[in-house]
Design a protein around this motif. Structure first.
Motif, mmCIF file in Angstrom:
data_model
loop_
_atom_site.group_PDB
_atom_site.id
_atom_site.type_symbol
_atom_site.label_atom_id
_atom_site.label_comp_id
_atom_site.label_asym_id
_atom_site.label_seq_id
_atom_site.Cartn_x
_atom_site.Cartn_y
_atom_site.Cartn_z
ATOM 1 N N PHE A 106 0.847 -1.208 0.000
ATOM 2 C CA PHE A 106 0.000 0.000 0.000
ATOM 3 C C PHE A 106 0.883 1.260 0.000
ATOM 4 O O PHE A 106 0.635 2.206 0.756
ATOM 5 C CB PHE A 106 -0.939 0.025 1.206
ATOM 6 C CG PHE A 106 -1.794 -1.202 1.340
ATOM 7 C CD1 PHE A 106 -2.603 -1.618 0.292
ATOM 8 C CD2 PHE A 106 -1.788 -1.963 2.505
ATOM 9 C CE1 PHE A 106 -3.391 -2.755 0.403
ATOM 10 C CE2 PHE A 106 -2.566 -3.090 2.623
ATOM 11 C CZ PHE A 106 -3.372 -3.503 1.564
ATOM 12 N N LYS A 121 -2.061 1.604 7.195
ATOM 13 C CA LYS A 121 -1.836 0.410 6.387
ATOM 14 C C LYS A 121 -2.309 -0.847 7.125
ATOM 15 O O LYS A 121 -2.850 -1.774 6.507
ATOM 16 C CB LYS A 121 -0.348 0.276 6.058
ATOM 17 C CG LYS A 121 0.165 1.278 5.035
ATOM 18 C CD LYS A 121 1.640 1.039 4.761
ATOM 19 C CE LYS A 121 2.198 2.051 3.759
ATOM 20 N NZ LYS A 121 3.634 1.821 3.491
ATOM 21 N N ARG A 151 -4.977 -3.365 5.542
ATOM 22 C CA ARG A 151 -4.549 -4.739 5.288
ATOM 23 C C ARG A 151 -5.637 -5.754 5.643
ATOM 24 O O ARG A 151 -5.642 -6.886 5.147
ATOM 25 C CB ARG A 151 -3.286 -5.004 6.115
ATOM 26 C CG ARG A 151 -2.253 -5.889 5.444
ATOM 27 C CD ARG A 151 -0.977 -5.899 6.258
ATOM 28 N NE ARG A 151 -0.130 -4.770 5.942
ATOM 29 C CZ ARG A 151 0.495 -3.995 6.830
ATOM 30 N NH1 ARG A 151 0.363 -4.231 8.112
ATOM 31 N NH2 ARG A 151 1.244 -2.996 6.440
#
Length: 561
Positions: free
Chosen positions: A295, A318, A322
């Motif tokens: 990302f 992130k 995720r």
């Protein structure tokens, strides 16, 4: 903080071993020996037992109340049950947000418990109103419509209360263990297993006792007893106040604001050249490892011209992002999970439920075999399978959280295949005995044929549910753990809505042009087996997709990978 023998002999006063980031009920640093641990978690598990007793006292037999006293069709009742269950599973997102951002978990639990008691009280009142409204002076505008409005209003008030109660109680229980202490870290992993054990124990009592009361004695009494259970739960929770640890979030900015700021800054800088991002990463000392490069478009938030985000804030965002592929690929499991309190129950109602002379097992009580399988299997899982796996893999939890979830999804697929085969046999039996046109006839096929699919559901839950709970608690920032557990619950909320949508679409499509719906009120004319085969096929696709994303997932905590 450990105190050495030398310090003790030197006359230095011993300082209590406190837990970083935790306070006691007086607002002072929590002392390890006198707070938290299993002593405090025991109170919280006790609350969950009572709350699940109350919740399943409504949900497990709801389809029978809707098709019975309220007179709804099978398809409409199943859709209503799924819609309510979906709402109840999505509202924890709101409850988790309120807890993590404003009230804190403890106060949110107290407020939710009060709402729970109010909703259950109104639900009991609605069941006491005569549906034919012969008692004209009971209410100034007594009518069947008023009963329905009061019933559904109370039902969704319970859903709202459960939305605040469910994620906060579990997160608050897990907070009683210090993840930085080796012994307490291991105990926290067991906590999620025993939490689910306690939850299923409460469910088991509900399915054995309350369903019989509701079907054979009184719906008002069957709703009133859960109300009393929630009063007891609130008292139990308050009794443990002196033993609790209360996590402190410090003076940092609201976690939602931090994460939202990262996505907003990255969006504003979407045209930022790669060279500028690379320079910012080098300046901040961001190492080119896989976690940081995943990302990587969010790294643009660190080079915002004004109020740029820190590296820690970007990594936090992130970690949340995720979770998305895992969340999406678990939805089919949730759709399958939604069938046990609806069509499985209606299936059982058509079969021979004789148990003892003059006694028939209530159809909803068959769900107890899910809880019974869980209650029996969890000690085996926690005390035998996990230690064996731990010795083989050298991982603290034995197997990873994602491996546990994947195993549960696979078992749910097998359960749906068995359910489809059993339904095919039930329909064949009805045809062989000439009962297809007799809607209320009991099919001469023992209800025990349904037990394998219920038991497999239970074992599947041990792997998938426990894994999902621990995964969404562990893989989010510590300040967002109530929301993390809400995300886990929202899987089942969306799954219930998807199930409701599928039922409505299939009902309309299969009943067009005078055709017989798969979900006909007379199940002997319908085709639940087709629906189960469809779910089995979707489960296979979902499992394949889940496996793909699980293999590439990078854990936020190194010790869980």
């Amino acid at each position: 903080m450990a105190i050495s023998r030398a310090d003790d002999e030197a006359g230095i006063p011993l300082l209590p071993d406190t837990v970083d980031g935790s306070l006691d009920f007086r607002g002072k640093p929590a002392v390890r020996i006198s707070s938290g641990g299993w002593r405090a978690a025991g109170f919280v598990i006790g609350v969950e037992v009572a709350e699940r007793f109350a919740y399943y006292g409504i949900s497990s037999n709801l389809i029978m109340y809707l098709t019975g006293p309220l007179g709804q069709s099978t398809a409409a009742a199943a859709a209503n049950v799924n819609a309510w269950s979906g709402t109840a599973s999505l509202l924890p997102l709101l409850g988790g947000f309120v807890a993590d951002s404003f009230l804190g978990r403890f106060r949110t639990i107290l407020a939710s418990s009060a709402l729970y008691i109010l909703g259950l009280g109104l639900l009991t009142l609605s069941a006491m109103i005569p549906s034919d409204c012969k008692v004209a002076n009971l209410l100034s505008s007594c009518s069947a419509q008023f009963q329905v409005i009061l019933f559904f209003g109370a039902l969704y008030l319970v859903a709202l209360a459960q939305g605040g109660h469910k994620p906060c109680v579990q997160a608050f229980g897990a907070d009683q263990f210090d993840g930085q202490d080796p012994e307490e870290c291991k105990a926290k992993s067991s906590f999620f297993n025993w939490w689910y054990f306690g939850m299923c124990t409460g469910t088991l009592v509900t399915l054995w006792v309350l369903n019989y009361i509701q079907d054979n004695l009184s719906w008002a009494l069957g709703f009133g007893i859960p109300c009393i259970a929630m009063v007891v739960a609130l008292i139990i929770f308050l009794l443990g106040t002196r033993t609790y640890r209360f996590c402190t979030g410090g003076e940092e900015r609201n976690p939602f604001a931090r994460i939202g700021k990262v996505f907003l800054a990255a969006a504003k800088n979407w045209r930022m050249p790669a060279s500028a991002v690379a320079d910012a990463e080098e300046t901040l000392g961001l190492l080119p490892h896989k976690s940081s490069q995943q990302f990587s478009f969010l790294n643009k938030a660190m080079v915002a011209p004004i109020d740029s985000c820190t590296m820690a804030e970007v990594e936090e965002a992130k970690a949340v992002l995720r979770l998305a592929p895992i969340w999406v690929t678990c939805l089919v499991y949730a759709v399958v999970f939604a069938q046990s309190p609806t069509f499985f129950t209606k299936q059982g109602a058509t079969m021979d439920r004789s148990f003892l002379p003059g006694f028939k097992i209530p159809a909803a009580t068959l769900q107890s075999f899910i809880s019974l399988a869980i209650v029996i299997f969890i000690p085996i899982y926690d005390r035998i399978l996990i230690p064996v796996a731990r010795s083989m893999t050298h991982k603290p939890a034995g197997i990873t959280m994602l491996q546990s979830i994947g195993t549960g999804i696979f078992l749910s697929l097998v359960a749906m295949v068995i359910a489809a085969l059993v339904e095919m046999k039930r329909l064949k039996t009805a045809e062989d005995y000439g009962l297809v046109d007799l809607a209320n006839a009991t099919i001469p096929m023992s209800v025990w044929w349904l037990i394998p699919q219920y038991v497999l559901f239970g074992i599947s839950d041990v792997f998938a549910m426990v894994g999902l709970q621990e995964f969404f608690y562990d893989q989010v920032p510590s300040e967002l753990r109530s929301v993390g557990l809400s995300l886990y619950l929202s899987i089942f909320g969306i799954g219930n809505f998807l199930s409701s949508f599928m039922i409505s679409v299939i009902e309309k499509a299969t009943s067009q042009s005078g055709g017989v719906s798969w979900f006909a009120n007379d199940l002997n004319k319908g085709h639940l087996d087709y629906f189960y085969w469809l779910l089995a096929g979707l489960s296979f696709i979902g499992l394949a997709s889940y496996s793909y994303f699980a293999k590439s997932y990078m854990y936020s905590s190194p010790n869980t990978s």
